[in-house]
Design a protein around this motif. Sequence first.
Motif, PDB file in Angstrom:
ATOM      1  N   VAL A  27      13.074  32.459   0.516  1.00 54.38           N
ATOM      2  CA  VAL A  27      12.372  32.244  -0.757  1.00 54.38           C
ATOM      3  C   VAL A  27      11.031  32.949  -0.637  1.00 54.38           C
ATOM      4  O   VAL A  27      10.579  33.271   0.467  1.00 54.38           O
ATOM      5  CB  VAL A  27      12.169  30.744  -1.077  1.00 54.38           C
TER       6      VAL A  27
ATOM      7  N   SER B 174      21.659  36.341   2.479  1.00 54.03           N
ATOM      8  CA  SER B 174      20.774  35.680   1.518  1.00 54.03           C
ATOM      9  C   SER B 174      19.983  36.719   0.740  1.00 54.03           C
ATOM     10  O   SER B 174      19.679  37.809   1.241  1.00 54.03           O
ATOM     11  CB  SER B 174      19.809  34.725   2.238  1.00 54.03           C
TER      12      SER B 174
ATOM     13  N   SER C 278      16.645  37.047  -2.333  1.00 50.17           N
ATOM     14  CA  SER C 278      15.574  36.422  -3.097  1.00 50.17           C
ATOM     15  C   SER C 278      14.816  37.531  -3.811  1.00 50.17           C
ATOM     16  O   SER C 278      14.779  38.675  -3.341  1.00 50.17           O
ATOM     17  CB  SER C 278      14.621  35.646  -2.186  1.00 50.17           C
TER      18      SER C 278
ATOM     19  N   GLN D 160      11.159  38.644  -6.130  1.00 48.50           N
ATOM     20  CA  GLN D 160       9.799  38.312  -6.496  1.00 48.50           C
ATOM     21  C   GLN D 160       9.183  39.522  -7.158  1.00 48.50           C
ATOM     22  O   GLN D 160       9.074  40.586  -6.539  1.00 48.50           O
ATOM     23  CB  GLN D 160       8.988  37.902  -5.267  1.00 48.50           C
TER      24      GLN D 160
ATOM     25  N   CYS E  61      18.548  32.116   4.864  1.00 50.81           N
ATOM     26  CA  CYS E  61      17.949  31.760   3.574  1.00 50.81           C
ATOM     27  C   CYS E  61      16.551  32.346   3.454  1.00 50.81           C
ATOM     28  O   CYS E  61      15.828  32.470   4.451  1.00 50.81           O
ATOM     29  CB  CYS E  61      17.916  30.238   3.388  1.00 50.81           C
TER      30      CYS E  61
ATOM     31  N   ALA F  26      20.894  36.905  -6.823  1.00 53.60           N
ATOM     32  CA  ALA F  26      19.483  36.812  -7.209  1.00 53.60           C
ATOM     33  C   ALA F  26      19.316  37.595  -8.505  1.00 53.60           C
ATOM     34  O   ALA F  26      20.139  38.466  -8.820  1.00 53.60           O
ATOM     35  CB  ALA F  26      18.567  37.372  -6.128  1.00 53.60           C
TER      36      ALA F  26
ATOM     37  N   SER G  62      15.157  26.181  -1.381  1.00 51.85           N
ATOM     38  CA  SER G  62      14.790  26.275  -2.785  1.00 51.85           C
ATOM     39  C   SER G  62      13.290  26.078  -2.889  1.00 51.85           C
ATOM     40  O   SER G  62      12.718  25.228  -2.196  1.00 51.85           O
ATOM     41  CB  SER G  62      15.523  25.221  -3.617  1.00 51.85           C
TER      42      SER G  62
END
Length: 513
Positions: free
Chosen positions: A369, A326, A328, A330, A367, A288, A408
């Motif tokens: 997101v 995983s 991610s 932000q 996963c 990431a 995704s």
Amino acid sequence: MEVNPNDSETKTPQKGVFCPQPGNLTRENADSPSVAVAGEDLPSADVGVAPPAEKAGLLSLPLEAMSHIASYLPADTVIHDLPKVSPFLKVLLEDTTAWQLRAQRLTAHQTCIPVLLKKMMDWPSFCLEMEQLVDTWAEKPLSGDVLMQSVLEGEQGAALRENPEGAENGAGLPEGDLDAEVRRWHLEDLDIANNFLSGENKETMPHQVSKSSSETPGLENIVLPSAHIAQVNSILFLGGEGAICATASRDWSVKLWDVKTGPSGALLYSLASKGETQSHRGWVSCLASIGPLLASGSFDCTVKLWDIEAGGAQTCLIGNAAPIFSLSSQSNVLLAGTFDKKINMYDIRAEATLIKTLRYHKKAVTCIVADDNHIISGSIDSTVVIYDRRAEKILKRIVLKHYPMRMSYDGCVVWAGDCKGLLHAFYMNADQWEKKTQFDVGHHAVITGIHSSPSSLYTCSSDRTFKVHIPSVSPITVCTLKYKSPVSAVCAEAGVVAVATGDASVKVWRPRK
């Protein structure tokens, strides 16, 4: 670009509202209000500045006629060239209805695109990107019959796909020693041949695909120089220009590449901690990025942060009690999904301080997101959970037949691929998260990689295929490439696409110079 789903006003697709029915949309009735987007004011063809009366030729035609003529020109010509001919022709860019009809024509009116309509959607850019996708990847012209067959097969195939006993509960996940569990889980679900993992692969020639490179004349096909000695688990483009690519491998290393230099790209450097020769001490499973920082998660139970602008120097080491599956990012928050059912949130501004740990899954988090308001996560417990970051509560828990492996998020729609090769779509509609039906796009094994944008969708699978789709309400596959070994990762940026296969190679498609 980060998008807040709550800022978008959407309407549920309804017959006769914004989703024309197959076979019923003609040029004569296309401009009628029945194909307009509910809740959105669409400029009609007779709105705009009329050309001077003394003008003759093309500019003397009614706007409706010019809009009709322009609809048969490439989107790139309408956007970039026609305004140079006359400033008056800029009005064609504002004819939202014409751009919607262009998008529908690309799919022969067989399905609704995009999946979710935004109130202030940039239709010219959307159509331009979708035309480039079709022109670049389509194996043959997309006729109505071919598209309808693709849509029907996808919906019927997903409905008829059998659910093996215990799949919904994550059957096959062993108990006992942690290292043995993690290794066996990956060996079983990714369906990788033992010879690839043990280094006994006897094939020395680069993998070949079933489709010749001449069928994608707009792209140059290259294979990055062999540097990894084991399967690449993750690929990530950095910088927004499709020039720098990071790869994470089972050989414990993370490498950075310049994919636009030379005939086959160039290795920039391998990331390594001070005093170490490898990036990690276990399989590197995920990547990431946060600004200039690259994060890598590993089965050695750590997350490491690397400063790309400082030559790849390690800036932070985050320890964990279990392997990282995983990652991610932000804003300034890094999310890590772990084998021990947790989602850890770290503040990058404060030396990766642990902010919070979320525990709402019953098995490993595969996963993640996120956006400013939500965290969407998938797990081997066969659930997808939408968590409200501001209210600090679960908004929705969706139970799937097969557990999700990859996700995704394009800012509007979350695409998820599961362990049986099916696709799922989730999106915010009227302040409620909704799930579209599952789609069978032709994969027959676990989806190992997925990358989406509003106008493109790329997937790969351990069934040894890589596919390119139009991300419509019923995804339309425009290209399928077949390999000799399982395909393990995919990423795309600025027209550059990279895929990794089980023989430790990374293949890149880049625009020709």
